[in-house]
Design a protein around this motif. Structure first.
Motif, PDB file in Angstrom:
ATOM      1  N   ASP A   1       5.404   1.500   6.785  1.00  0.00           N
ATOM      2  CA  ASP A   1       6.400   2.524   6.453  1.00  0.00           C
ATOM      3  C   ASP A   1       6.303   3.738   7.368  1.00  0.00           C
ATOM      4  O   ASP A   1       6.909   4.770   7.098  1.00  0.00           O
ATOM      5  CB  ASP A   1       6.243   2.972   4.996  1.00  0.00           C
ATOM      6  CG  ASP A   1       6.868   1.965   4.034  1.00  0.00           C
ATOM      7  OD1 ASP A   1       7.378   0.935   4.498  1.00  0.00           O
ATOM      8  OD2 ASP A   1       6.844   2.227   2.808  1.00  0.00           O
TER       9      ASP A   1
ATOM     10  N   HIS B   1       1.111   1.886  -1.427  1.00  0.00           N
ATOM     11  CA  HIS B   1       2.268   2.036  -2.315  1.00  0.00           C
ATOM     12  C   HIS B   1       2.538   0.720  -3.025  1.00  0.00           C
ATOM     13  O   HIS B   1       2.309  -0.369  -2.469  1.00  0.00           O
ATOM     14  CB  HIS B   1       3.503   2.493  -1.518  1.00  0.00           C
ATOM     15  CG  HIS B   1       3.476   3.950  -1.175  1.00  0.00           C
ATOM     16  ND1 HIS B   1       4.242   4.508  -0.179  1.00  0.00           N
ATOM     17  CD2 HIS B   1       2.763   4.967  -1.721  1.00  0.00           C
ATOM     18  CE1 HIS B   1       4.014   5.804  -0.129  1.00  0.00           C
ATOM     19  NE2 HIS B   1       3.117   6.111  -1.040  1.00  0.00           N
TER      20      HIS B   1
ATOM     21  N   ASP C   1       5.071  -1.036  -3.606  1.00  0.00           N
ATOM     22  CA  ASP C   1       5.972  -2.034  -3.005  1.00  0.00           C
ATOM     23  C   ASP C   1       5.305  -2.795  -1.846  1.00  0.00           C
ATOM     24  O   ASP C   1       5.914  -3.705  -1.276  1.00  0.00           O
ATOM     25  CB  ASP C   1       7.298  -1.408  -2.547  1.00  0.00           C
ATOM     26  CG  ASP C   1       7.133  -0.160  -1.710  1.00  0.00           C
ATOM     27  OD1 ASP C   1       6.108   0.540  -1.840  1.00  0.00           O
ATOM     28  OD2 ASP C   1       8.045   0.136  -0.918  1.00  0.00           O
ATOM     29  N   HIS C   2       4.074  -2.440  -1.513  1.00  0.00           N
ATOM     30  CA  HIS C   2       3.339  -3.141  -0.456  1.00  0.00           C
ATOM     31  C   HIS C   2       2.060  -3.778  -1.007  1.00  0.00           C
ATOM     32  O   HIS C   2       1.680  -4.869  -0.598  1.00  0.00           O
ATOM     33  CB  HIS C   2       3.004  -2.173   0.695  1.00  0.00           C
ATOM     34  CG  HIS C   2       4.241  -1.583   1.296  1.00  0.00           C
ATOM     35  ND1 HIS C   2       4.785  -2.037   2.476  1.00  0.00           N
ATOM     36  CD2 HIS C   2       5.074  -0.605   0.855  1.00  0.00           C
ATOM     37  CE1 HIS C   2       5.895  -1.354   2.731  1.00  0.00           C
ATOM     38  NE2 HIS C   2       6.083  -0.479   1.764  1.00  0.00           N
TER      39      HIS C   2
ATOM     40  N   HIS D   1       2.634   8.839   6.336  1.00  0.00           N
ATOM     41  CA  HIS D   1       3.398   8.297   5.198  1.00  0.00           C
ATOM     42  C   HIS D   1       2.499   8.309   3.962  1.00  0.00           C
ATOM     43  O   HIS D   1       2.902   8.707   2.876  1.00  0.00           O
ATOM     44  CB  HIS D   1       3.891   6.893   5.525  1.00  0.00           C
ATOM     45  CG  HIS D   1       4.642   6.274   4.401  1.00  0.00           C
ATOM     46  ND1 HIS D   1       5.886   6.706   3.995  1.00  0.00           N
ATOM     47  CD2 HIS D   1       4.317   5.257   3.556  1.00  0.00           C
ATOM     48  CE1 HIS D   1       6.293   5.980   2.965  1.00  0.00           C
ATOM     49  NE2 HIS D   1       5.356   5.105   2.674  1.00  0.00           N
TER      50      HIS D   1
ATOM     51  N   HIS E   1      -0.523   0.276   3.585  1.00  0.00           N
ATOM     52  CA  HIS E   1      -0.805   1.415   2.725  1.00  0.00           C
ATOM     53  C   HIS E   1      -0.690   0.938   1.283  1.00  0.00           C
ATOM     54  O   HIS E   1      -0.274  -0.194   1.034  1.00  0.00           O
ATOM     55  CB  HIS E   1       0.135   2.579   3.027  1.00  0.00           C
ATOM     56  CG  HIS E   1       1.591   2.323   2.765  1.00  0.00           C
ATOM     57  ND1 HIS E   1       2.307   1.339   3.426  1.00  0.00           N
ATOM     58  CD2 HIS E   1       2.472   2.909   1.907  1.00  0.00           C
ATOM     59  CE1 HIS E   1       3.566   1.358   3.003  1.00  0.00           C
ATOM     60  NE2 HIS E   1       3.691   2.287   2.080  1.00  0.00           N
TER      61      HIS E   1
HETATM   62 ZN   LIG Z   1       5.437   3.392   1.346  1.00  0.00          ZN
END
Ligand SMILES: [Zn+2]
Length: 251
Positions: free
Chosen positions: A183, A72, A74-75, A164, A70
């Motif tokens: 996540d 976000h 942090d990914h 998510h 996904h």
């Molecule tokens: Zn996430």
């Protein structure tokens, strides 16, 4: 990179590497044709991704493509940072592509995290992730919808797991032995009150009910290793972890 840890599952000639850090995890699939990145941490993790490639005997020129569970930060952030210097295709679920391109941003911000900020663990975590580039708004403008990921090293198989984010995807590797859950289902988080299989709560999840339905469906898989986006790797029947995650209260 003192907090970088790599755990490897080997299946026939392909290897699935679980790369864990104190804040977030990612996965590298490797076979004789090269490597596939699945997520890449925060923007500040770009060098850690390269360090992980070096530790597994690979290098940036062997990256055949990157997949996003996904979009976000942090990914996606580490992948976006690497794309400044290296050329490889980036793929996401068709429902996640516009998020990855940053046509919109579906992520917790200061106002949604503020109610948690009384907890000391949250304050320390926020400081750490800001240093890793958590406020970076860059997307990957040429993110493509999955074509045929099975042509990439490691032959990853997407498992749609909306909730998510609306286009979240998990992946299978090693002929289904390993579930890369992103996540949708995690096993811990720097600010989680408990450890063990769990779903992220409302603060970090676009649609909790949809995510729970996606996680419930994972119980049908035959995977015996789960590599989550946050928390340690889980070894055992995925159905057991799903049951624990769905009965554990979220914050
Ligand atoms: Zn996430």
């Amino acid at each position: 990179m003192p907090d970088l840890k790599i755990t490897t599952i080997t299946h026939n000639d392909a290897r699935t590497h679980f790369v864990s850090t104190a804040t977030v995890n990612w996965v590298i699939l490797q076979d004789q044709t090269g490597v596939t990145l699945i997520d890449g941490g925060y923007p500040g993790h770009a060098d850690a991704v390269l360090e992980a490639l070096s530790r597994i005997g690979s290098a940036s020129q062997e990256i055949r493509g990157a997949l996003l569970t996904h979009a976000h930060v942090d990914h996606l952030g580490g992948i976006a940072r690497l794309r400044r210097d290296y050329s490889f295709d980036v793929f996401a679920d068709p429902a996640e592509v516009t998020h990855a391109r940053r046509d919109y941003l579906e992520q917790a911000d200061a106002s949604t995290i503020a109610p948690l900020a009384y907890r000391p663990a949250v304050v320390g975590w926020l400081g750490r992730i800001v240093r890793l580039g958590a406020l970076d708004k860059d997307g990957i403008p040429d993110t493509q919808a999955f074509l045929d990921p099975s042509t990439l090293p490691g032959s990853p198989v997407p498992v749609p797991t909306p909730g998510h984010t609306r286009g979240h995807s998990a992946f299978l590797s090693g002929d289904g032995e390993v579930l890369i859950s992103g996540d949708s289902m995690i096993s811990g988080h720097p600010i989680a009150k408990q450890s063990g299989p769990q779903c992220l709560g409302h603060t970090f999840t676009h649609d909790v009910a949809t995510n729970e339905a996606s996680v419930a469906a994972l119980a049908d898989l035959d995977s015996v290793v789960v590599m989550p986006g946050h928390g340690p790797m889980l070894c055992g029947a995925v159905g057991t972890f799903v049951e624990q995650a769905l009965t554990r209260p979220t914050d």
